[in-house]
Write an enzyme that holds these catalytic residues in place. Structure first.
Site, PDB file in Angstrom:
ATOM      1  N   GLY A 104       9.426 -39.967   4.813  1.00 28.98           N
ATOM      2  CA  GLY A 104      10.224 -39.240   3.768  1.00 28.98           C
ATOM      3  C   GLY A 104      11.074 -38.429   4.013  1.00 28.98           C
ATOM      4  O   GLY A 104      11.628 -38.536   5.328  1.00 28.98           O
ATOM      5  N   SER A 150       6.596 -42.255   0.363  1.00 37.11           N
ATOM      6  CA  SER A 150       5.978 -41.264   0.220  1.00 37.11           C
ATOM      7  C   SER A 150       5.347 -41.418  -1.174  1.00 37.11           C
ATOM      8  O   SER A 150       5.895 -42.331  -2.296  1.00 37.11           O
ATOM      9  CB  SER A 150       7.015 -40.068  -0.271  1.00 37.11           C
ATOM     10  OG  SER A 150       6.389 -38.750  -0.950  1.00 37.11           O
ATOM     11  N   ASP A 152       4.890 -39.971  -3.400  1.00 39.98           N
ATOM     12  CA  ASP A 152       5.360 -38.611  -4.257  1.00 39.98           C
ATOM     13  C   ASP A 152       6.371 -38.633  -5.321  1.00 39.98           C
ATOM     14  O   ASP A 152       7.338 -37.940  -6.630  1.00 39.98           O
ATOM     15  CB  ASP A 152       5.814 -37.232  -3.763  1.00 39.98           C
ATOM     16  CG  ASP A 152       4.986 -36.813  -3.069  1.00 39.98           C
ATOM     17  OD1 ASP A 152       3.542 -36.682  -3.594  1.00 39.98           O
ATOM     18  OD2 ASP A 152       5.221 -36.138  -2.215  1.00 39.98           O
ATOM     19  N   GLY A 195       1.412 -34.925  -5.835  1.00 43.17           N
ATOM     20  CA  GLY A 195       3.643 -34.855  -5.924  1.00 43.17           C
ATOM     21  C   GLY A 195       4.739 -33.941  -5.518  1.00 43.17           C
ATOM     22  O   GLY A 195       5.423 -34.066  -5.348  1.00 43.17           O
ATOM     23  N   ARG A 196       3.585 -33.258  -4.404  1.00 42.28           N
ATOM     24  CA  ARG A 196       4.389 -31.988  -3.509  1.00 42.28           C
ATOM     25  C   ARG A 196       5.059 -31.420  -4.744  1.00 42.28           C
ATOM     26  O   ARG A 196       5.068 -30.930  -5.966  1.00 42.28           O
ATOM     27  CB  ARG A 196       5.525 -33.066  -2.425  1.00 42.28           C
ATOM     28  CG  ARG A 196       5.654 -31.463  -1.638  1.00 42.28           C
ATOM     29  CD  ARG A 196       5.877 -32.392  -0.070  1.00 42.28           C
ATOM     30  NE  ARG A 196       7.137 -33.567  -0.114  1.00 42.28           N
ATOM     31  CZ  ARG A 196       7.992 -33.032   0.325  1.00 42.28           C
ATOM     32  NH1 ARG A 196       7.886 -31.871   1.962  1.00 42.28           N
ATOM     33  NH2 ARG A 196       8.257 -34.335   0.305  1.00 42.28           N
ATOM     34  N   ARG A 279     -13.811 -28.526 -17.698  1.00 43.07           N
ATOM     35  CA  ARG A 279     -13.930 -28.416 -16.179  1.00 43.07           C
ATOM     36  C   ARG A 279     -12.252 -28.560 -15.705  1.00 43.07           C
ATOM     37  O   ARG A 279     -11.953 -29.341 -15.940  1.00 43.07           O
ATOM     38  CB  ARG A 279     -14.998 -29.739 -15.265  1.00 43.07           C
ATOM     39  CG  ARG A 279     -16.334 -29.718 -16.243  1.00 43.07           C
ATOM     40  CD  ARG A 279     -17.536 -28.781 -15.634  1.00 43.07           C
ATOM     41  NE  ARG A 279     -18.585 -29.031 -15.715  1.00 43.07           N
ATOM     42  CZ  ARG A 279     -19.455 -27.939 -16.913  1.00 43.07           C
ATOM     43  NH1 ARG A 279     -18.474 -27.424 -17.678  1.00 43.07           N
ATOM     44  NH2 ARG A 279     -20.632 -28.625 -17.249  1.00 43.07           N
ATOM     45  N   HIS A 285      -6.996 -36.202  -1.595  1.00 39.33           N
ATOM     46  CA  HIS A 285      -6.787 -37.209  -1.450  1.00 39.33           C
ATOM     47  C   HIS A 285      -6.533 -38.371  -1.271  1.00 39.33           C
ATOM     48  O   HIS A 285      -6.200 -39.334  -1.299  1.00 39.33           O
ATOM     49  CB  HIS A 285      -6.814 -37.197   0.275  1.00 39.33           C
ATOM     50  CG  HIS A 285      -6.052 -36.131   1.979  1.00 39.33           C
ATOM     51  ND1 HIS A 285      -6.177 -34.438   1.299  1.00 39.33           N
ATOM     52  CD2 HIS A 285      -5.040 -35.823   1.842  1.00 39.33           C
ATOM     53  CE1 HIS A 285      -5.022 -33.812   0.967  1.00 39.33           C
ATOM     54  NE2 HIS A 285      -4.119 -34.611   1.718  1.00 39.33           N
ATOM     55  N   VAL A 286      -7.373 -38.981  -2.465  1.00 36.20           N
ATOM     56  CA  VAL A 286      -8.536 -40.288  -2.398  1.00 36.20           C
ATOM     57  C   VAL A 286      -7.020 -40.754  -3.580  1.00 36.20           C
ATOM     58  O   VAL A 286      -7.052 -42.054  -3.491  1.00 36.20           O
ATOM     59  CB  VAL A 286      -9.459 -39.909  -3.468  1.00 36.20           C
ATOM     60  CG1 VAL A 286      -8.603 -39.874  -4.512  1.00 36.20           C
ATOM     61  CG2 VAL A 286      -9.801 -41.431  -3.773  1.00 36.20           C
TER      62      VAL A 286
HETATM   63  O1  F6P Z   1       3.676 -36.064   0.705  1.00 36.26           O
HETATM   64  C1  F6P Z   1       2.518 -36.903   0.167  1.00 36.26           C
HETATM   65  C2  F6P Z   1       1.495 -35.209   0.072  1.00 36.26           C
HETATM   66  O2  F6P Z   1       0.088 -35.929  -0.450  1.00 36.26           O
HETATM   67  C3  F6P Z   1       2.289 -34.355  -1.489  1.00 36.26           C
HETATM   68  O3  F6P Z   1       1.555 -35.017  -2.517  1.00 36.26           O
HETATM   69  C4  F6P Z   1       1.013 -33.530  -0.853  1.00 36.26           C
HETATM   70  O4  F6P Z   1       1.451 -32.400  -1.223  1.00 36.26           O
HETATM   71  C5  F6P Z   1       1.015 -33.765   0.701  1.00 36.26           C
HETATM   72  O5  F6P Z   1       1.436 -34.663   1.143  1.00 36.26           O
HETATM   73  C6  F6P Z   1      -0.547 -33.038   1.901  1.00 36.26           C
HETATM   74  O6  F6P Z   1      -0.496 -32.562   2.559  1.00 36.26           O
HETATM   75  P1  F6P Z   1      -1.210 -32.886   3.645  1.00 36.26           P
HETATM   76  O7  F6P Z   1      -1.924 -34.228   3.708  1.00 36.26           O
HETATM   77  O8  F6P Z   1      -0.693 -32.786   4.356  1.00 36.26           O
HETATM   78  O9  F6P Z   1      -2.302 -31.609   3.203  1.00 36.26           O
END
Ligand code: F6P
Length: 367
Positions: A104, A150, A152, A195-196, A279, A285-286
């Site tokens: 990134g 990335s 994002d 997506g940060r 809900r 992280h999937v």
């Molecule tokens: O930059 C990729 C990303 O998955 C973002 O969407 C998310 O904010 C961040 O990384 C999560 O980071 P980590 O895996 O360190 O928790």
């Protein structure tokens, strides 16, 4: 003979392995030696087994693999000059003359800084007797290139980053699964996606799954503004016969410094104002794992080929390049300008200066 090393850095993204594979095979095809650096910049600082020569068949089957098979890590040492000096020493000892980094904006900025500092680093290594005059002469200049990996899709100067379409696909599939159960129970779901600071994943997923409402950081609004509007839109959808409700919240909208959204607040409003059984689901992280979709395999492969060309044609007078894609063409852009533009867009969004955002969108790019 040039010795080209590749590393992945920052958050992993599907397609990084395809990128590494293409870089290695193109380098070998062009009669260069190919190396991988394991665990990102920390591998460069640690040296030894973290830096390895790699051969054509070592990357068999990597094209579709998710994650990054050579590892990635956040590295504090590389942020200090001392760490970069050690990294420089390790690279020279391994004979590496060029470095390609897939990561990134932060990772690519680190690579550019390393390149700019290189002459002073090798001078210090020579003066302290850590490298020979021969090594000094051979490693006068470090060729670098960045490819943007990335999920994002948050980098300016390129239309798409490696991994973003795989992640989008994963999100859409997950929402399809949720749709089935939501529809069965006539429920509402508030779904948080990654997506940060960027709302691309949320927006694209919302359009692709016909979500009822989407929160993105690029369009921040106060609860007093969105609450009534959201309820009106969702009521209309229900009146038209929709049995389910999907609200997508980008994590950047949650972290927004202006008007942070809370998924639980959205849920409470849906329950209290519309009486919907609701809900909250955080996809987590999937969204980042699993194999790369066809487009990411293609993008990563083409960019890998271009990245090797870029380092082979680089010289000390040209700025560090970044490989991207624009209007379906693989392009080479000025890495530092791309990072600067990315930061300017983020600042303009934070300042709610959307005219500025549109103006920045039309920036002329340089190589
Ligand atoms: O930059 C990729 C990303 O998955 C973002 O969407 C998310 O904010 C961040 O990384 C999560 O980071 P980590 O895996 O360190 O928790």
């Amino acid at each position: 003979q040039q010795c080209i090393a590749v590393m992945t850095s920052g958050g992993d993204a599907p397609g990084m392995n395809a990128n590494v594979r293409a870089i290695i095979r193109t380098a070998i095809h062009k009669n260069c030696k190919a190396y991988v650096i394991h665990e990102g910049y920390s591998g460069l600082v640690n040296g030894g087994d973290f830096i390895k020569e790699i051969h054509w068949s070592d990357v068999n089957g990597w094209l579709s693999d998710g994650g990054t098979n050579i590892g990635t890590a956040r590295c504090m040492e590389f942020k200090e000059r001392e760490g970069r000096l050690t990294a420089c020493h390790n690279m020279i000892n391994a004979g590496i003359t060029a470095l390609i980094v897939c990561g990134g904006d932060g990772s690519l900025t680190g690579a550019d800084l390393f390149r700019a500092e290189w002459p002073s680093l090798i001078k210090e290594l020579l003066d302290t007797g850590k490298i020979t005059q021969d090594q000094f002469d051979k490693h006068q200049f470090l060729n670098i290139c960045g490819t943007v990996g990335s999920i994002d899709n948050d980098m300016s100067s390129t239309d798409v980053t490696i991994g973003s379409y795989s992640s989008l696909d994963r999100i859409c599939k997950a929402i399809d699964y949720i749709d089935a159960t939501a529809n069965s129970h006539q429920r509402a779901f508030v779904i948080e996606v990654m997506g940060r600071h960027c709302g691309w994943l949320a927006l694209m997923a919302g359009i692709a799954t016909s979500a009822d409402y989407i929160f993105i950081p690029e369009s921040p609004s106060k609860q007093s503004e969105w609450s009534e509007h959201m309820c009106k839109v969702i009521s209309k959808h229900r009146e038209r016969g929709k049995r389910k409700t999907i609200v997508i919240v980008a994590e950047g909208a949650i972290d927004s410094s202006l008007n942070p959204i809370s998924c639980n607040d959205v849920k409470d409003i849906l329950v209290e104002k519309l009486g919907l059984d609701t809900r909250v689901t955080t996809l987590g992280h999937v969204q980042r794992g699993g194999p790369a979709v066809a487009f990411d395999r293609y993008l990563a492969t083409m960019q890998g080929v271009y990245a090797v060309d870029a380092v082979l044609n680089g010289n000390p007078d040209t700025p560090s390049p970044m490989i991207g894609i624009s209007e379906n063409k693989i392009i080479k852009r000025n890495l530092v300008d791309a990072v600067k533009l990315t930061k300017s867009v983020a600042e303009a969004i934070n300042a709610k200066d959307f005219d500025k955002v549109m103006e920045l969108r039309d920036t002329e790019f340089s190589e």
